[in-house]
Design a protein around this motif. Sequence first.
Motif, PDB file in Angstrom:
ATOM      1  N   ASP A   1      16.726  79.156  47.341  1.00 26.16           N
ATOM      2  CA  ASP A   1      18.163  78.882  47.405  1.00 26.16           C
ATOM      3  C   ASP A   1      18.872  79.058  46.061  1.00 26.16           C
ATOM      4  O   ASP A   1      20.062  78.791  45.940  1.00 26.16           O
ATOM      5  CB  ASP A   1      18.413  77.472  47.934  1.00 26.16           C
ATOM      6  CG  ASP A   1      17.813  76.390  47.038  1.00 26.16           C
ATOM      7  OD1 ASP A   1      16.936  76.697  46.213  1.00 26.16           O
ATOM      8  OD2 ASP A   1      18.218  75.219  47.187  1.00 26.16           O
ATOM      9  N   THR A   2      18.166  79.524  45.038  1.00 29.94           N
ATOM     10  CA  THR A   2      18.754  79.659  43.700  1.00 29.94           C
ATOM     11  C   THR A   2      19.729  80.827  43.654  1.00 29.94           C
ATOM     12  O   THR A   2      19.455  81.909  44.159  1.00 29.94           O
ATOM     13  CB  THR A   2      17.660  79.872  42.636  1.00 29.94           C
ATOM     14  OG1 THR A   2      16.734  78.792  42.702  1.00 29.94           O
ATOM     15  CG2 THR A   2      18.249  79.948  41.244  1.00 29.94           C
ATOM     16  N   ILE A   3      20.876  80.567  43.029  1.00 24.94           N
ATOM     17  CA  ILE A   3      21.900  81.592  42.795  1.00 24.94           C
ATOM     18  C   ILE A   3      21.951  81.838  41.296  1.00 24.94           C
ATOM     19  O   ILE A   3      21.955  80.891  40.506  1.00 24.94           O
ATOM     20  CB  ILE A   3      23.280  81.119  43.303  1.00 24.94           C
ATOM     21  CG1 ILE A   3      23.233  80.868  44.809  1.00 24.94           C
ATOM     22  CG2 ILE A   3      24.368  82.132  42.943  1.00 24.94           C
ATOM     23  CD1 ILE A   3      24.438  80.110  45.338  1.00 24.94           C
ATOM     24  N   LEU A   4      21.966  83.099  40.903  1.00 28.51           N
ATOM     25  CA  LEU A   4      22.096  83.443  39.492  1.00 28.51           C
ATOM     26  C   LEU A   4      23.549  83.795  39.205  1.00 28.51           C
ATOM     27  O   LEU A   4      24.120  84.674  39.845  1.00 28.51           O
ATOM     28  CB  LEU A   4      21.197  84.626  39.131  1.00 28.51           C
ATOM     29  CG  LEU A   4      19.698  84.448  39.332  1.00 28.51           C
ATOM     30  CD1 LEU A   4      18.960  85.692  38.862  1.00 28.51           C
ATOM     31  CD2 LEU A   4      19.181  83.222  38.622  1.00 28.51           C
ATOM     32  N   MET A   5      24.133  83.087  38.257  1.00 22.71           N
ATOM     33  CA  MET A   5      25.492  83.355  37.810  1.00 22.71           C
ATOM     34  C   MET A   5      25.396  83.833  36.365  1.00 22.71           C
ATOM     35  O   MET A   5      24.775  83.159  35.539  1.00 22.71           O
ATOM     36  CB  MET A   5      26.351  82.107  37.914  1.00 22.71           C
ATOM     37  CG  MET A   5      26.545  81.640  39.336  1.00 22.71           C
ATOM     38  SD  MET A   5      27.623  80.197  39.469  1.00 22.71           S
ATOM     39  CE  MET A   5      26.464  78.899  39.157  1.00 22.71           C
ATOM     40  N   ILE A   6      26.002  84.969  36.095  1.00 25.32           N
ATOM     41  CA  ILE A   6      25.887  85.584  34.784  1.00 25.32           C
ATOM     42  C   ILE A   6      27.287  85.880  34.264  1.00 25.32           C
ATOM     43  O   ILE A   6      28.117  86.443  34.982  1.00 25.32           O
ATOM     44  CB  ILE A   6      25.059  86.882  34.863  1.00 25.32           C
ATOM     45  CG1 ILE A   6      23.674  86.566  35.424  1.00 25.32           C
ATOM     46  CG2 ILE A   6      24.977  87.559  33.501  1.00 25.32           C
ATOM     47  CD1 ILE A   6      22.940  87.752  35.986  1.00 25.32           C
ATOM     48  N   GLY A   7      27.544  85.485  33.020  1.00 30.83           N
ATOM     49  CA  GLY A   7      28.853  85.743  32.432  1.00 30.83           C
ATOM     50  C   GLY A   7      28.758  85.840  30.921  1.00 30.83           C
ATOM     51  O   GLY A   7      27.815  85.332  30.313  1.00 30.83           O
ATOM     52  N   THR A   8      29.746  86.494  30.331  1.00 24.83           N
ATOM     53  CA  THR A   8      29.789  86.688  28.881  1.00 24.83           C
ATOM     54  C   THR A   8      31.173  86.337  28.375  1.00 24.83           C
ATOM     55  O   THR A   8      32.176  86.624  29.027  1.00 24.83           O
ATOM     56  CB  THR A   8      29.459  88.154  28.517  1.00 24.83           C
ATOM     57  OG1 THR A   8      28.180  88.479  29.057  1.00 24.83           O
ATOM     58  CG2 THR A   8      29.451  88.377  27.020  1.00 24.83           C
ATOM     59  N   ASP A   9      31.215  85.716  27.198  1.00 22.65           N
ATOM     60  CA  ASP A   9      32.479  85.463  26.519  1.00 22.65           C
ATOM     61  C   ASP A   9      32.313  85.885  25.067  1.00 22.65           C
ATOM     62  O   ASP A   9      31.201  85.952  24.555  1.00 22.65           O
ATOM     63  CB  ASP A   9      32.872  83.991  26.608  1.00 22.65           C
ATOM     64  CG  ASP A   9      34.334  83.757  26.255  1.00 22.65           C
ATOM     65  OD1 ASP A   9      35.127  84.718  26.263  1.00 22.65           O
ATOM     66  OD2 ASP A   9      34.696  82.601  25.955  1.00 22.65           O
ATOM     67  N   ALA A  10      33.428  86.181  24.431  1.00 20.69           N
ATOM     68  CA  ALA A  10      33.407  86.644  23.047  1.00 20.69           C
ATOM     69  C   ALA A  10      34.326  85.795  22.191  1.00 20.69           C
ATOM     70  O   ALA A  10      35.309  85.234  22.677  1.00 20.69           O
ATOM     71  CB  ALA A  10      33.837  88.113  22.974  1.00 20.69           C
ATOM     72  N   GLN A  11      33.984  85.745  20.918  1.00 18.69           N
ATOM     73  CA  GLN A  11      34.787  85.013  19.934  1.00 18.69           C
ATOM     74  C   GLN A  11      34.900  85.894  18.700  1.00 18.69           C
ATOM     75  O   GLN A  11      33.876  86.310  18.146  1.00 18.69           O
ATOM     76  CB  GLN A  11      34.096  83.699  19.581  1.00 18.69           C
ATOM     77  CG  GLN A  11      34.775  82.881  18.522  1.00 18.69           C
ATOM     78  CD  GLN A  11      35.969  82.124  19.060  1.00 18.69           C
ATOM     79  OE1 GLN A  11      35.983  81.716  20.217  1.00 18.69           O
ATOM     80  NE2 GLN A  11      36.977  81.928  18.245  1.00 18.69           N
TER      81      GLN A  11
END
Length: 155
Positions: free
Chosen positions: A26-36
């Motif tokens: 039941d695992t969901i992978l959520m992937i995201g990137t942010d920059a500074q």
Amino acid sequence: MKQWFTFSRQPIENIEKLVLDLMQEDTILMIGTDAQRIGRRTDFVTVLIMYKPGKGARVFSTKETVKREMSLWEKLSKETWLSLEVAMQMDQLLHISDRIEVHVDANPDPKFDSSDYVKQLVGMVIGQGFKYTLKPEAAAASHAADHCVKGKNIP
């Protein structure tokens, strides 16, 4: 190979092995990137969230630095591509593209500058066969990665 860390900044020796060990049906992978942007460099932090509905989540991150200033389009497209690279790596490992979400750090609301690029960024994600989530619901990019890129998770 990129160096990955736990949310508490402990190094991970092998992210693929760790994901395989923790993965459940039941695992969901959520992937995201942010920059500074910091002076003339831009730090990009990509997070991989292993979310188990009703049970919580584990957050892992990796960082990359670009030593030059970037336009908004360059920054957003690089953020999206870094997320897609991880999504493709995890799909190749697990063959679960239907349970991978790429969280795009762009807001479709026209009052935000990033709205000008939503169609192109979403097209990048869909073109690779993944689901997408935009701001303000894109928690992996706009909350977890944002938290890490600003160094708020450093003990």
